[in-house]
Design an enzyme around this catalytic site. Sequence first.
Site, PDB file in Angstrom:
ATOM      1  CE  LYS A 461      -3.988  -2.291   2.055  1.00 16.15           C
ATOM      2  NZ  LYS A 461      -5.020  -2.296   3.122  1.00 16.15           N
ATOM      3  CG  PHE A 508     -15.149  -0.794   5.448  1.00 15.19           C
ATOM      4  CD1 PHE A 508     -14.104  -1.230   4.640  1.00 15.19           C
ATOM      5  CD2 PHE A 508     -16.052  -1.733   5.924  1.00 15.19           C
ATOM      6  CE1 PHE A 508     -13.958  -2.562   4.313  1.00 15.19           C
ATOM      7  CE2 PHE A 508     -15.912  -3.079   5.605  1.00 15.19           C
ATOM      8  CZ  PHE A 508     -14.863  -3.493   4.791  1.00 15.19           C
ATOM      9  NE  ARG A 536      -6.198 -14.592   3.416  1.00 12.39           N
ATOM     10  CZ  ARG A 536      -6.608 -13.357   3.128  1.00 12.39           C
ATOM     11  NH1 ARG A 536      -6.345 -12.823   1.940  1.00 12.39           N
ATOM     12  NH2 ARG A 536      -7.270 -12.659   4.018  1.00 12.39           N
ATOM     13  CG  ASN A 566      -3.931  -3.839   6.305  1.00 11.57           C
ATOM     14  OD1 ASN A 566      -3.730  -3.324   5.199  1.00 11.57           O
ATOM     15  ND2 ASN A 566      -4.852  -4.769   6.506  1.00 11.57           N
ATOM     16  CG  HIS A 569      -5.341  -6.652  -0.639  1.00 10.77           C
ATOM     17  ND1 HIS A 569      -6.421  -6.970   0.142  1.00 10.77           N
ATOM     18  CD2 HIS A 569      -5.656  -7.054  -1.910  1.00 10.77           C
ATOM     19  CE1 HIS A 569      -7.355  -7.529  -0.609  1.00 10.77           C
ATOM     20  NE2 HIS A 569      -6.917  -7.590  -1.860  1.00 10.77           N
TER      21      HIS A 569
END
Length: 596
Positions: A461, A508, A536, A566, A569
């Site tokens: 991100k 959201f 993951r 976070n 992804h």
Amino acid sequence: MAGKKREIQLQAVINNQSMWDEMLQNKGLTVIDVYQAWCGPCKAMQTLFRKLKNELNEDEILHFAVAEADNIVTLQPFRDKCEPIFLFSVNGKIVAKINGANAPLVNKKIVDLVNEERKIAAGEMVRPQYNEILLADSDTENAGEASSENLEQLYSIAIIKPEAVVTGKTVEIKRKGDIGEQNLIINAGFVIEAEAKRVLTEEQVRDFYSRIADQPDFEDFVPLMTNGISYILVISQGNKQDPPWKETVPNPESELEPSENQHEMVTPTVMEKWDSLQDYIERQHLSEFCDIEENMANVNKVIDIFFPDFKSITSIKLERIMALLRPDLFKKKKEDVLNIIQDEGFKILMQRQIVLSEEEAQTLCKEYKNEDYFENLIENMTSGPSLALVLLRDNGLQHWKKLIGPNTLEEAKECLPESLCVQFAMESLPINQLYGSVSLEAAEREIQYFFPPQNTLGLIKPHVTQEQREEIIDLIKEAGFEITQMKEVLLTEDQADKIYFKIKKRDFYKDVLEVLSEGPSLVMVLTKWNAISDWRRLMGPIDPDEGKLLSPDSIRATYGKNVLRNAVHGSSTVHEAMETINKIFEEAVPENPEQN
């Protein structure tokens, strides 16, 4: 008190070519036990040799030696063989060879040759005209000598430009494609020794490209090279004896006439050598995507900046192999074996339990096909789960062979009694309870079969800094992933919808879009066996605070700020991964293999 008599060494140790040549100067008979480093000399024959030396060597006419085939060019034909081989040298000429630890035959040969030498020395007989045993033909010997020379390695630097990275040209340029494609670096026979992904600074661009600084469009060129990630590759041409190859059209006058049985004339391919990587890139029309530097001073400069550990890394030969614990061993001694594997310096990259089919078991056990117990072995191999492993270590193939020992318990007890074959012998079958790839080529085939690669989407991100990005990429590689595609992109809402389509109707989601609009994201295709689950697991829980408790070493726990920021992804399922990758990279990638 009288001192203990010092024991005289039974066998001279020969472990390089010069020592071999010196050994051939011995007068009389020299009996040589040829062995592999991973297998060791044949201990079963040493009692016989000691007895013969005591009985026959009063005139110092009999000598014994052990010679390591791996390091002696002359013994190249005997490499990768576990069966003991005994050579008999008379005054520097190899006159006989015996395969296997056949004590009566070896004993007879030694006694006969010693008696001959004594009769010759006493003038009772003329020396026979022995036919010398040829260990290798001249071509093989020359090849071995060439390979043993410490030839200077030639390197070039290739910089794949940001535009090429974004448009997905990286994989096309540097990796193998379909059979028959010739516009790829690896397909041309070059070797990528190291690679790095970096956003070049303006200073670096001006320094690396100083040779073209006087060109009119140079100032426009600089921002193009700093606006995204470049791939920096260190590429080897091989040594001067074995440069990369190219195909050319053969000379019609030199073509062979077809035989009477040929229905169609096949034009032979003539292979010539590429002079340089630059020549190859230009001929394949790749120059607009990839710049080449071959000046050694500039090459060394780039290596020092981006690959400071390159010299030490290239001196280590890391090898990936496939290993397998058979069902009985897996059931009874799994943890003991895994502990030994790790203590021996192997890194376990991947592991999985698998119940072999009869066909798979027969393939892995083909060396036992002619044994009486073969049917029982196949039944045993298919009776329950085996543990398949992918192991990594410097010189991994030879280390693994030496660690596990020969295929059968009988051979292992003779040649390598400290091997795992002997340590973990099972009463049910007289075989090695561990399996290992016979070659690096076989290892890659087996790994592809038992650990089929899977693709998943990875995204770093915008809030992650460039330094943190590089650290995350290092973590990804250390976890065994291959980054097969990557591009930096400021995601539009439409592009974000393709990645986050599962949550785009949630309240959201507008906050997610706001986070993604803060700057460019790094979007990747990550490839390895079980990629989706492993990625993951590496990412950790969605909430970084939860990750710090449950998975403190995960990426989100380390680099995440909150649930939205976070750090990374990833896809949740095979279908989601394929759908997202195809949409984002606009080119279909190979489908994920079905999970076994």
